[in-house]
Design a protein around this motif. Structure first.
Motif: not given
Length: 213
Positions: A7-19, A25-27, A29-34
Motif C-alpha cells: 500500500f505504501m509503495d502505491e500511495r507514496r507518490a500521492e503523499v509526497q505530492a500532497a506533503h 517521518a511526516g510522510q 505518518k500520513a501514509l499510516g493515516h491513509l
C-alpha cells in the motif's frame, strides 16, 4: 512485502505530492493515516497480494537453491538464537518492525532473522558504496555515494525515492546552518567594529568645548 508496504509503495507518490514540505517521518505518518482509513475490503485486497508475493518469492528462492545458485548457510544453525553474533540492536529493529500496523507480534526467531538480514543488506550496500569512493580516490563516503548506488543497482532501487527525500532534508539543514553561521559572523564583525568607537554625540561636546575656549 506486507500488505501495508505494498500500500505504501502505491500511495507514496500521492503523499509526497500532497506533503512536499514534510520529511520522510511526516510522510510515513500520513501514509499510516491513509491506511487506517481504508475499508476492510481494500485491506483484504492488499493482504491477498502480499500472500501471492510471498508465495512467488518462496518459489523463486527454492528454485535458486535447487539449481545451486543459493547454497545453504552452514553457519545458520550456529547463529540461530545467538544474540552475540548480531551487531544491530534487537530492540530497535523490533520497534521499526512494529511501525507496520499489520505486524501484531514477532517471534524471537523471526526477529533474529530480520536483524541478520538487515546486517547483510547493510554490509552489501556499504561494500558497493566503498567502490564508488575508491573509483574517485576517496577514503570518505558521502551520502551522494549511497544515493548513486540506490539509483543504479537493481537490488537497491526500492530505496531510491526515500534516499532522495533524506538527501533533500540534509541539504536543507546544511543550508540553514550555513545561513545561521553567516548571520552570526556578521553580528560578531559588527560588534568588533563598534568597540573603541565613540558615539556621534561625543564629537559635538568636543567641538563645543573648543569653540568656547
Amino acid at each position: 512485502r506486507t500488505a501495508y508496504f505494498i500500500f505504501m509503495d502505491e500511495r507514496r507518490a500521492e503523499v509526497q505530492a500532497a506533503h512536499p514540505n514534510e520529511g520522510v517521518a511526516g510522510q510515513a505518518k500520513a501514509l499510516g493515516h491513509l491506511w487506517a482509513n481504508i475499508t476492510d475490503e481494500e485491506k483484504k485486497t492488499y493482504q491477498l497480494r502480499a500472500a501471492e508475493e510471498r508465495e512467488r518469492v518462496a518459489k523463486e528462492i527454492q528454485e535458486l537453491r535447487d539449481s545451486g545458485m543459493m547454497p545453504m548457510d552452514t553457519d545458520t544453525e550456529k547463529q540461530k538464537g545467538d544474540n552475540n553474533n548480531l551487531i544491530f540492536p534487537i530492540a530497535r529493529i523490533r520497534k521499526i518492525c512494529k511501525l507496520d500496523p499489520e505486524v501484531k507480534g514477532i517471534s524471537k526467531e523471526a526477529m533474529l532473522l530480520i536483524a541478520r538480514s538487515a546486517e547483510l543488506f547493510t554490509k552489501s550496500l556499504g561494500g558497493e558504496t566503498v567502490k564508488i569512493a575508491q573509483v574517485q580516490n576517496r577514503r570518505k563516503l558521502l551520502p551522494e555515494d549511497v544515493a548513486e548506488i540506490c539509483s543504479t543497482k537493481g537490488q537497491f532501487l526500492f530505496l531510491r525515492e526515500d534516499l532522495r527525500d533524506i538527501l533533500r532534508e540534509q541539504l536543507d539543514e546544511k543550508r540553514k546552518q550555513k545561513e545561521s553561521a553567516v548571520v552570526a559572523e556578521g553580528g560578531e564583525a559588527k560588534a568588533k567594529g563598534s568597540e573603541g568607537s565613540k558615539p556621534l554625540t561625543a564629537y559635538f561636546g568636543t567641538a563645543a568645548s573648543s569653540a568656547s575656549s
